[in-house]
Design a protein around this motif. Structure first.
Motif, PDB file in Angstrom:
ATOM      1  N   UNK A   1       0.841  -1.191   0.000  1.00  0.00           N
ATOM      2  CA  UNK A   1       0.000   0.000   0.000  1.00  0.00           C
ATOM      3  C   UNK A   1       0.876   1.240   0.000  1.00  0.00           C
ATOM      4  N   UNK A   2       1.044   1.823  -1.181  1.00  0.00           N
ATOM      5  CA  UNK A   2       1.934   2.976  -1.325  1.00  0.00           C
ATOM      6  C   UNK A   2       3.247   2.528  -1.929  1.00  0.00           C
TER       7      UNK A   2
ATOM      8  N   UNK B   1      -5.228   5.066   9.074  1.00  0.00           N
ATOM      9  CA  UNK B   1      -6.427   4.591   8.377  1.00  0.00           C
ATOM     10  C   UNK B   1      -6.232   3.154   7.865  1.00  0.00           C
ATOM     11  N   UNK B   2      -5.079   2.900   7.248  1.00  0.00           N
ATOM     12  CA  UNK B   2      -4.842   1.573   6.673  1.00  0.00           C
ATOM     13  C   UNK B   2      -4.731   0.501   7.758  1.00  0.00           C
ATOM     14  N   UNK B   3      -3.953   0.801   8.797  1.00  0.00           N
ATOM     15  CA  UNK B   3      -3.738  -0.202   9.854  1.00  0.00           C
ATOM     16  C   UNK B   3      -5.058  -0.519  10.546  1.00  0.00           C
TER      17      UNK B   3
ATOM     18  N   UNK C   1       3.523  -2.280   9.505  1.00  0.00           N
ATOM     19  CA  UNK C   1       3.484  -0.829   9.324  1.00  0.00           C
ATOM     20  C   UNK C   1       4.783  -0.196   9.814  1.00  0.00           C
ATOM     21  N   UNK C   2       4.942   1.101   9.502  1.00  0.00           N
ATOM     22  CA  UNK C   2       6.180   1.812   9.852  1.00  0.00           C
ATOM     23  C   UNK C   2       5.847   3.150  10.499  1.00  0.00           C
ATOM     24  N   UNK C   3       6.512   3.437  11.607  1.00  0.00           N
ATOM     25  CA  UNK C   3       6.399   4.743  12.253  1.00  0.00           C
ATOM     26  C   UNK C   3       7.763   5.168  12.775  1.00  0.00           C
TER      27      UNK C   3
ATOM     28  N   UNK D   1      -6.649   5.548  -5.049  1.00  0.00           N
ATOM     29  CA  UNK D   1      -6.407   6.076  -3.715  1.00  0.00           C
ATOM     30  C   UNK D   1      -7.091   5.112  -2.743  1.00  0.00           C
ATOM     31  N   UNK D   2      -6.338   4.566  -1.813  1.00  0.00           N
ATOM     32  CA  UNK D   2      -6.891   3.557  -0.902  1.00  0.00           C
ATOM     33  C   UNK D   2      -7.761   4.213   0.162  1.00  0.00           C
TER      34      UNK D   2
END
Lengths: 208, 71
Positions: free
Chosen positions: A17-18, A116-118, A132-134, A88-89
């Motif tokens: 995603x992205x 939003x995605x997570x 995911x990444x932060x 656009x997701x």
């Protein structure tokens, strides 16, 4: 052990995603490792500043990232199984576009999009894990970037605090570290006993 | 008297009369932007649209995952 990794990866379906600094690097790593089907989703086109960290070439500026990355991945491995989605997701289309994926890689830039995605995958896709990444901006501090299992279906990569901002650029080196943590976490999830029993139980026939 | 909430594995004390009653109140107290956090109560995901109605009870385990930009 290694044979098992390659077998499971070959039979996997992974959503990206992205297709920016994270997504393009995750996709290259997975294709080189022998990924099964990749669902590549991004609505954007390649811009020149992207070339400081994303896996595109100068002559691809102006092309849709989906098309440019597909071309590049097919040059690495011509038999790659790639599905491109120029969208656009949103919370409504994410479960449709990534239906049947064992794992989705969250590779967005903006924090609210990451959220939003997570949230969507965890609440609406019970058979899908998310990585995911932060926190990956800046340079150095390589060892501050860690991989943590937050939830059975959620792995979080990053230092947790380094957002983009004035004087804190995104660098190919540090974004690359995070992207490869992500790709590595995906391999780990595909072999995870708990996830494998979840996939074996689902009735879609898409289980590994 | 204090109210104890377990947040990301650590106990946090609030004066009983000022303890946050919902997830939205807790995030406001912690100065966390709702748009950047994924929340779980006792292992169950709470969607952002439900933060204001998600009631908090002492003894619950609350997990907050915050996202910063960059990718």
């Amino acid at each position: 052990m290694m044979t098992t990794v390659f077998f499971e990866l070959k039979n996997s379906q992974i959503g990206i995603a992205g297709l920016g600094g994270l997504g393009s690097n995750v996709a290259v790593a997975l294709v080189r490792t022998g990924a099964g089907r990749l669902i590549l989703a991004d609505f954007d086109v390649v811009e020149e500043p992207n070339l400081n960290r994303q896996q595109y070439f100068l002559d691809q500026v102006g092309c849709h990232k989906v098309d440019a990355l597909t071309a590049n991945l097919l040059r690495i491995r011509p038999d790659s199984d790639l599905v491109g989605r120029k969208v656009r997701l949103t919370p409504d289309n994410i479960p449709v576009i990534f239906a049947g994926c064992h794992v989705v890689a969250e590779c967005f830039d903006r924090s609210d999009q990451k959220q939003m995605l997570v949230e969507t995958v965890l609440s609406r896709m019970p058979d899908t894990a998310i990585v995911s990444v932060s926190g990956l901006a800046g340079y150095g501090r390589s060892n501050d970037i860690v991989t943590r299992r937050i939830h059975r279906r959620h792995v979080l990569v990053g230092d947790g605090t380094s957002g983009i901002g004035p004087g804190v650029p995104l660098t190919a080196s540090r974004v690359g570290i995070a992207a490869h943590h992500q790709a590595n976490a995906i391999l780990e999830l595909l072999l995870d006993t708990e996830m494998r029993s979840l996939w074996a139980r689902r009735n879609t026939g898409a289980g590994i | 008297m204090n109210t104890t909430l377990r947040i990301n594995g650590n106990d946090k004390q609030f004066p009983q009369d000022r303890a946050p009653k919902t997830l939205a109140e807790l995030l406001a107290e912690l100065k966390i932007d709702q748009a950047t956090v994924v929340a779980e109560i006792d292992g169950r995901i709470v969607e952002r649209k439900d933060f204001a109605s998600a009631a908090l009870q002492p003894g619950q385990s609350i997990e907050l995952v915050r996202f910063v930009g960059g990718g």
